[in-house]
Every structure is written in C-alpha cells, then in structure tokens.
Write a protein that holds these residues in place. Structure first.
Motif, PDB file in Angstrom:
ATOM      1  N   GLU A  27      37.537  11.468  31.139  1.00  0.00           N
ATOM      2  CA  GLU A  27      38.449  11.462  29.991  1.00  0.00           C
ATOM      3  C   GLU A  27      38.775  10.027  29.578  1.00  0.00           C
ATOM      4  O   GLU A  27      38.830   9.700  28.380  1.00  0.00           O
ATOM      5  N   LYS A  34      43.184  14.770  31.092  1.00  0.00           N
ATOM      6  CA  LYS A  34      43.970  13.836  30.274  1.00  0.00           C
ATOM      7  C   LYS A  34      45.141  13.242  31.055  1.00  0.00           C
ATOM      8  O   LYS A  34      45.552  12.112  30.785  1.00  0.00           O
ATOM      9  N   TYR A  35      45.673  14.008  32.016  1.00  0.00           N
ATOM     10  CA  TYR A  35      46.818  13.512  32.773  1.00  0.00           C
ATOM     11  C   TYR A  35      46.398  12.353  33.677  1.00  0.00           C
ATOM     12  O   TYR A  35      47.083  11.332  33.777  1.00  0.00           O
ATOM     13  N   ARG A  44      37.416  14.347  36.575  1.00  0.00           N
ATOM     14  CA  ARG A  44      37.716  14.734  35.193  1.00  0.00           C
ATOM     15  C   ARG A  44      38.506  13.635  34.483  1.00  0.00           C
ATOM     16  O   ARG A  44      38.260  13.322  33.309  1.00  0.00           O
ATOM     17  N   ASP A  51      43.898  19.477  33.652  1.00  0.00           N
ATOM     18  CA  ASP A  51      43.151  18.778  32.610  1.00  0.00           C
ATOM     19  C   ASP A  51      43.026  17.294  32.953  1.00  0.00           C
ATOM     20  O   ASP A  51      43.963  16.688  33.482  1.00  0.00           O
ATOM     21  N   PRO A  60      40.154  16.858  39.705  1.00  0.00           N
ATOM     22  CA  PRO A  60      40.894  16.151  38.640  1.00  0.00           C
ATOM     23  C   PRO A  60      40.624  14.651  38.612  1.00  0.00           C
ATOM     24  O   PRO A  60      40.725  14.029  37.547  1.00  0.00           O
TER      25      PRO A  60
END
Length: 429
Positions: free
Chosen positions: A134, A99-100, A130, A97, A127
């Motif tokens: 985010e 968010k990390y 992403r 995800d 990632p």
C-alpha cells in the motif's frame, strides 16, 4: 542470591524486563481508527514498527523490543487486533487493510526522520506485507521519491490464505506474489511451517523480493512462552543484536517503490480446523513409516492393509493435542479386539522432553518420534493435532485438522464401519 537473580534476568529475559515498560504510549489516527502504539525510544537511525500477531502473551516480544531500544533501535509496538477490537487469531490478521500499516510507515518517518522497517511474526506478516505494498502504491501514484522504508523482518511467517483440508497443499495469500521488497526471514527450525519455507521463498523471489533467510535450529516458537528449550532461550539472548544487523542489511538493499499487481486468491477446499472426521482429499496412498519411539525401539509400517489404522500427529506443547489423549486411550481400549491400530507421531521434540511427558501423562498407544519434522512434512501436516484414518484397503479414508473426542459414540461407529469383515462373516458369505 542477588547475583543469581541478576544472572537469570540477563540470560533468560526475566519477566521483570517486560514490566520495565516504555515511558510513552500514543495513538495514530488512520481513517476512522485510532491505532495504539507502545513506544520504545532510542537515538539510533533505525525505527522498527513491530506488529504483534495477537496470540499468546507478548512478554518475550516486549523484552526483545526493550533490548533493541538499548541497542539504538527505536521500536513502535502495535497490536492491530486490539486497536480494532477484533478477536485474536489468524482471521483478524487476514481482515486488516494495508492502508493502516502504510499510514503508520509515513507517520513514523515524519515524526522521527528515521529509516523505517516493519517486523512481524506468524500471521501478522500478512498486514505487514499488505501495508508495504500500500505504501509503494502511494509512492507510485503520487510520484514520490523518498525511500525511507528499508523492508521487513519476519519471524516464521504464516502467509496462508487458509489451512486447507488435511493432505492438500496450502494456498498462500495473494500478497505473497505481490511482494518485491527486501525481507529478512527468521524461521523456527521446528515449527510446523518449516517445510513449506522453500515454496514461500520461491514465490517471494519470483515477485522480485530479496529474501535473506536464517533458520533458528531447535526453536519451535521463539515468542511463545511455553517453548523453553535451551535452543530457544539461547536464541532469545542473541536475537536483538541479530535484528540490528538485519536492519543494517535491509538499509543497504534497494526497496522498490513500484507496487506489483495484486491478484485474487483462488478458491480453496477446506478451511481452518475440523470438528469431525472428513473424507480425505489428498493423495490417498499413505507414506511408509520408519521411526523409533522414545526408548529407541524402531517401528516400521510398509503395508496398512487389512485393518483400520489411526495415525495422530501431535506435540506436547499443543494443548488440544494433550487434551485429546484420554479419548484416544479410550478409543484404543474400545477397539482392542478389532483389526485396529493406533499410533502417534510426535513432532520435533527432544527425546528427554517426550520421556518426561510420558511419565506425567498416561498414553496407551505407541509414540513415535519425528525429530526434524520431515515425517510430518511427508504427510503434509500443517497444524497440530492432525490425524489420518487409513482403511483396510491401505488407503487414507478420513483426515482431521484439529482435536475431537475420539471415544464419542458417533466417531467410534464411523471407524467401525471401515473395519474388514470378521472371519465368521467371511465364512457365512
């Protein structure tokens, strides 16, 4: 002797550099996870968070990070798959995800006050992008105006949602169309995804991303230890200073704080590697072949009809490719009295390299050279090995992403069913 050792370390990123580890390791808490960070401190204004793709030994990445810290760039090295106890590989990168990564961006800036850039290679680009989106979404929703994210530096990014059935176009992750931040893209000139690059850049630019692209000629995989060509070793020497220039360029390019909509990935046909021959779903008419072998002798195939032809795309640095050679030798021997032809096409390796390989490994079938990878691109090859089976009607009948035992009885029987009727059988009819 001491002078020679020093020169080797300086020019070829000696493994001793990788052992000169940074003095600090720490973890960052994100939701229910602790993310481990290897820290390369520096006093300059830039901080790069480098996400390891998780495949192979990262010694070359560590070496580059160490050189960057010496040039004034602070580096946080992160292995997300290891932190989350995920199996190494593309599936892990696709599962993470954003968010990390977004939290790491915030944490890095809060701790240091520096301009943050993200770095990644191969599938870790997923990632990375992403996480950037985010972070943008959070900035947008909270009405924040701080602009401390410069953008991303990506090395030969693999942004595919899946590897489709052989012969079909790849489907990119939806984050590609939802990316609008500046990107510096270093593409290995001899990597399998080289000829998909224009499509990727077009998608990124359509979303508003400023993409600065640099091809690395002669490089197959910059951070893969088995790629020891002079071009790759020379690029490794130059890349730290080039990254510094890239970070300065990203800083001068505006990073939007508005996140683009994220669409769903359309359904795709096929996924990953194959364990058996599968009916071919791409354009069935095979391209013509006009190539030479390692001895400089030409081979041309304009008409594939009236026999079964197996065409195997491979590279000597690809372990599964090499491991399936004995079974291909056996297949050719079993089919030597049939209307059958087996040839292989080597992907983008130097003539001397292939000649040396053929002296060490027994290969009983023709090896043609695809020096720039354009032949592989014509056949829409994305992974190695990839193999096409053409029937006597001149059309591609089967395709295979990956390696199998070609001399297995069921495989041989499957190929035999394609053979044209013998002369005796035709006379009886």
């Amino acid at each position: 002797m001491k002078l020679h050792i020093l020169l080797i370390c300086a020019f070829f990123s000696c493994s001793l550099l990788a052992k000169e580890m940074p003095s600090l390791e720490f973890s960052v808490a994100v939701s229910d996870q602790d993310i481990n960070v290897i820290h390369y401190p520096a006093s300059g204004k830039h901080l790069a968070i480098w996400f390891i793709p998780g495949l192979g030994k990262p010694d070359r990445i560590y070496d580059t990070a160490l050189q960057l810290s010496r040039l004034g760039v602070e580096v946080w090295m992160v292995d997300l798959a290891e932190s989350f106890f995920l199996p190494k590989g593309p599936s892990a990168m696709r599962a993470i995800d954003g968010k990390y990564v977004a939290t790491l961006i915030d944490t890095a800036h809060k701790r240091t006050g520096k301009m943050v850039s993200l770095m990644g290679s191969s599938y870790s680009a997923i990632p990375v992008l992403r996480g950037i989106r985010e972070w943008q979404a959070k900035q947008q929703s909270e009405g924040l105006s701080d602009n401390y994210l410069a953008g991303a530096v990506l090395f030969s990014p693999e942004l595919y949602a899946t590897i489709p059935a052989l012969g079909l176009e790849p489907v990119f992750e939806s984050i590609v169309d939802a990316t609008n931040v500046p990107i510096v893209l270093y593409q290995a000139g001899k990597r399998g995804n080289r000829w998909q690059l224009d499509k990727l850049i077009a998608r990124l630019e359509k979303g508003g991303a400023n993409v600065y692209m640099k091809i690395m000629p002669g490089v197959t995989a910059l951070y893969y230890d088995e790629d020891k060509t002079p071009a790759t070793l020379d690029t490794l020497k130059q890349i730290p200073s080039q990254i510094v220039s890239s970070l300065n360029l990203l800083e001068k390019t505006t990073t939007p704080r508005v996140a683009l909509p994220l669409s769903e990935i359309p359904s795709v046909s096929g996924s990953g590697l194959d364990s058996q021959l599968k009916p071919f779903k791409g354009e069935p008419t095979p391209p013509t072949i006009n190539l030479t072998n390692s001895a400089g002798h030409p081979l041309s195939i304009q008409d594939y009809r009236n026999k079964v032809t197996v065409i195997n795309f491979w590279a000597s640095w690809c372990r599964p490719c090499v491991e399936e050679i004995p079974s291909l030798n056996n297949l050719r021997k079993q089919m030597e009295n049939e209307s059958f032809e087996l040839i292989s096409i080597n992907y983008a390796e130097e003539v001397a390299q292939i000649q040396a390989f053929l002296q060490q490994v027994k290969v009983d079938f023709p090896v043609l050279l695809d020096p720039d990878g354009k032949e592989s691109a014509k056949w829409h090859v994305l992974v190695f090995p990839s193999t096409f089976v053409i029937g006597p009607d001149g059309q591609i009948a089967y395709g295979l992403n990956g390696a199998i035992h070609w001399d297995a009885p069921d495989v041989v029987e499957q190929l035999r069913t394609l053979l044209p009727p013998s002369k005796e059988a035709r006379l009886v009819d």
